[in-house]
Design an enzyme around this catalytic site. Structure first.
Site, short mmCIF file in Angstrom:
data_model
loop_
_atom_site.label_atom_id
_atom_site.label_comp_id
_atom_site.label_asym_id
_atom_site.label_seq_id
_atom_site.Cartn_x
_atom_site.Cartn_y
_atom_site.Cartn_z
N ASP A 181 19.55 49.03 33.45
CA ASP A 181 20.91 49.54 33.46
C ASP A 181 21.16 50.51 32.31
OD1 ASP A 181 21.62 48.25 35.73
OD2 ASP A 181 22.55 46.53 34.75
N TYR A 225 27.36 44.74 39.03
CA TYR A 225 27.43 43.73 37.98
C TYR A 225 28.35 44.18 36.86
CZ TYR A 225 24.14 40.04 39.23
OH TYR A 225 23.54 38.96 39.82
#
Length: 748
Positions: free
Chosen positions: A369, A449
């Protein structure tokens, strides 16, 4: 990360409106701290400087993709020598500089550069090259590139609409049309030895798009900047392929040589309600759920102060920072005037998924990420992330597509009520202390997320760092006739079935932190303290190297401690028997003769199960360890350089492996690299929303003080007869009188 991975790359953070809230009021510092995030004015001055010196181009006749442009920028922390010389020894102010990532797309050949630009508050500004990446195809990802990949892949998949319409409940893909049953192409980068490739796959869009992956995926080559040469190839449909082109797949379909998978009619519309994460109106509220829950207040206002990004509370002081790529960081952490930690910073957030089907896993196994620029997507939800009384700090970040700064609400600071005693004792005087602590909270919203990072500072000198993952699952495709699964079709070797055609793929979240511990001074030693079990003679021999017979003990066996210095750089894993990790200062002792130090405790209790030759370990060596220790060197700033290495996992520019060179680390300036892992086995309770799962580590004083360090704080004391000696918490007298003790042990 499915559609939301694409959404993160595609959306412009400047489109979020969270920064419209009023900015928190707090004092300013002059000159600004070397640690503070770049301000709006500083970023603007860097952008202007780059245009004026032709580092970048503002040529509006060219698309942003083909221009020389800034991809990202953050404050560049000066060398540790310079910073500590300034902070501790009245040295010169090191100045403020920016680390600027620039895509030189207009050059022939194109390349990528990292610059140091500054000083930002002095004239004239200048620039210096920190890193040049000549292989332009390993450059970091950009919003503009993602948009072009998505458009080209969508145009290619559009050729397959006849197949999609028959198999996927009338769903089709289109660049221009937006129908009720519009399918969407999503993109995720892949690694290759040369060139630049990504995988593209098909999904049903919606609030939980990563929950509905369809059995179609392909590879796209997008090396170079000439998009006319980009190519979609190796297309798979329902485990059939690879087909060299979409035309080949279409031919197989039309000639009856393709096994089909078909969704039932009205499937797309039927699943919409189950993909909604708002409250289910068809379920009655629980009893008394309509009543307002308890809330904490500050009865006399905050007990902390904020000066720019410096926070002080109950003997603690620390400097907050934010890096555009790597996320939150805290510097110069001191307790009662003495430094414990120079830097505690998030460095990377990586994930490994497992599956044989399209979606989470397969060609998308290794993700990071950090490549999406973690610090760009800070996102505070007022009234949810922090108490109403919290102080909200804004952070300025950078819009790559607009080439300008923007402001986000990013950090909340508040004192929390721990809702339990920090310590208590009941005897002749019933005494104790409330467990209040300071919390620095930074939420990040990254597609499917959301992550929340908490940095807690406690009255007794403990520091907790927590990372909490929540949000919606990134699933993989499931079908009933899967011959790779046993008779229990809903319980696969890669996870449970969580929806009509979705597996909750097993995966992990690996949070990588750089923790530069300085116990008062820079020269420290790392020590492992082993809990052992053996005979009393072995216990004595462990320190004296002499056998001894000790008389008068009821048993011949005992537990004892064995001390092991780590003399060279190395990585450590959680052991099956208890071990204490400690950093001590052998040049300083407390009054009882013990070396002053801290210990590091991990919430994780397991080791990595993958074999050591897994390709992810080359790019992410921190996966192999729970903690690693290296000698501090300027230039070893982050645990990896995955913003470049995601395209070249086999050949990383720099990572932890480059830092562990067997250098002697006794009585040296140490850096610990802490890996915090959350192994996620999704179950039906994780759908449609995964509730928080915190993981973290603790740093706490270890013989740092002469005694318990909290006796300089108000505490509660009441005699057994009910006479109140101290009552700082205004506890009602009648609730504090205890009955006479019956058979109380005399050692109390």
């Amino acid at each position: 990360i499915g559609y939301f991975v694409g959404y993160v790359l595609h959306r412009d953070p400047a489109d979020d409106r969270s920064h419209q809230y009023p900015q928190a009021q707090h004092a300013r510092r002059s000159p600004p701290s070397v640690f503070s995030p770049l301000s709006y004015e500083e970023i603007k001055s860097v952008v202007d400087y780059c245009e004026q010196t032709n580092i970048t181009s503002n040529k509006r006749t060219m698309t942003i993709f083909h221009r020389n442009k800034i991809i990202s920028l953050s404050v560049l922390i000066p060398s540790k020598d310079a910073v500590l010389g300034y902070l501790d020894n009245n040295g010169a102010y090191p100045g403020r500089y920016a680390r600027v990532y620039v895509d030189k797309a207009m050059e022939n050949p194109p390349y990528f550069v990292e610059y140091q630009i500054g000083p930002l508050h002095q004239a004239p500004m200048a620039h210096k090259v920190l890193r040049t990446v000549r292989d332009h195809d390993r450059r970091p990802r950009s919003t503009a590139e993602f948009s072009k990949i998505s458009a080209i892949a969508t145009a290619e998949f559009e050729k397959l609409n006849e197949l999609f319409e028959e198999c996927f409940d009338g769903g089709t893909v289109s660049i221009k049309k937006r129908g009720e049953k519009q399918l969407r192409v999503s993109v995720s980068s892949l690694s290759s030895e040369v060139g630049r490739i990504s995988t593209v796959y098909l999904l049903i869009p919606g609030k939980l798009s990563t929950s509905d992956i369809l059995p179609v995926f392909a590879t796209i080559s997008h090396a170079g900047l000439d998009v006319t040469k980009w190519k979609v190839f190796d297309i798979y449909f329902f485990r059939q392929g690879p087909f060299a082109t979409t035309d080949d797949l279409l031919t197989a379909y039309k000639t009856g040589n393709l096994r089909l998978f078909k969704l039932p009619k009205e499937y797309i519309n039927s699943i919409k309600t189950s993909r909604d994460y708002t409250r289910h109106s068809n379920q009655p509220l629980r009893e008394k759920a309509h009543l307002r829950p308890p809330k904490t207040i500050e009865p006399e206002g905050p007990r902390y102060t904020v000066t720019d990004y410096m926070v002080e509370w109950m003997g603690w002081s620390m400097e907050l920072s934010m890096n555009n790529y790597h996320g939150p960081a805290i510097f110069d952490i001191r307790y009662k005037g003495e430094r414990l930690v120079y830097e505690n910073s998030l460095n990377d957030l990586s994930l490994l998924y497992s599956s044989l089907n399209p979606g989470a896993g397969l060609t998308l196994t290794i993700l990071s990420d950090m490549v999406f620029r973690l610090g760009t997507f800070t996102s505070i939800i007022r009234g949810l992330d922090c108490p109403e009384y919290a102080t909200i700090l804004n952070v300025t970040t950078f819009s790559e597509s607009r080439q300008k700064p923007f402001i986000r609400e990013a950090i909340c600071v508040y004192e929390a009520d721990g809702q339990r005693p920090l310590w208590r004792h009941s005897g002749y005087v019933n005494s104790g202390m409330n467990h209040n602590y300071l919390n620095i909270r930074i939420p990040l919203s990254l597609g499917n997320y959301d992550y929340t990072f908490d940095f807690e500072f406690h009255l007794d000198g403990k520091m907790w760092t927590y990372a909490t993952a929540s949000g919606s699952l990134f699933t993989a495709f499931w079908f009933d006739g899967d011959d790779t699964v046993g008779s229990e079709k809903s319980r696969t070797q890669f996870g449970y079935r969580v929806a009509e055609h979705s597996i909750g793929s097993i995966h992990d979240h690996l949070f990588s932190f750089k923790v530069d511990i300085d116990v008062v001074s820079r020269n420290n030693t790392f020590e492992k303290i082993h809990w052992r079990g053996g005979t009393i003679s072995e216990a004595v021999k462990s320190q004296t190297n002499k056998p001894a017979d000790i008389y008068g003990t009821p048993f011949n066996y005992t537990r004892y401690l064995e001390f092991e210095k780590i003399r060279e750089e190395k990585g450590l894993v959680i052991e099956s028997k208890p071990v204490v990790w400690s950093v001590i200062n052998e040049n300083l002792r407390n009054k009882w003769g013990n070396f002053r130090g801290v210990r590091i405790e991990h919430t994780q209790e397991y080791q990595e199960v993958l074999p050591q030759d897994h390709p992810a370990f080359v790019a992410f060596p921190q996966m192999k360890y729970n903690l690693a220790i290296s000698k501090h060197h300027d230039g070893e700033d982050y645990v990896d350089t995955v913003q470049y290495d995601k395209q070249r996992l086999h050949d990383p520019l720099q990572n932890l492996n480059h830092f562990l060179n067997d250098e002697n680390i006794e009585n040296s300036d140490l850096v610990t690299w802490v890996s915090v892992r959350f192994l996620h086995l999704p179950t039906n309770e994780d759908f449609p929303m995964t509730t928080g799962a915190p993981r973290g580590f603790l740093i706490q004083p270890m013989n740092f003080f002469h005694d318990t360090p909290t006796f300089d704080m108000p505490q509660y004391d009441i005699y057994k007869n009910g006479t109140i000696k101290n009552n700082p918490y205004f506890i009602h007298k009648q609730h504090s009188i205890l009955p006479e003790d019956i058979d109380r042990p005399d050692y109390a």
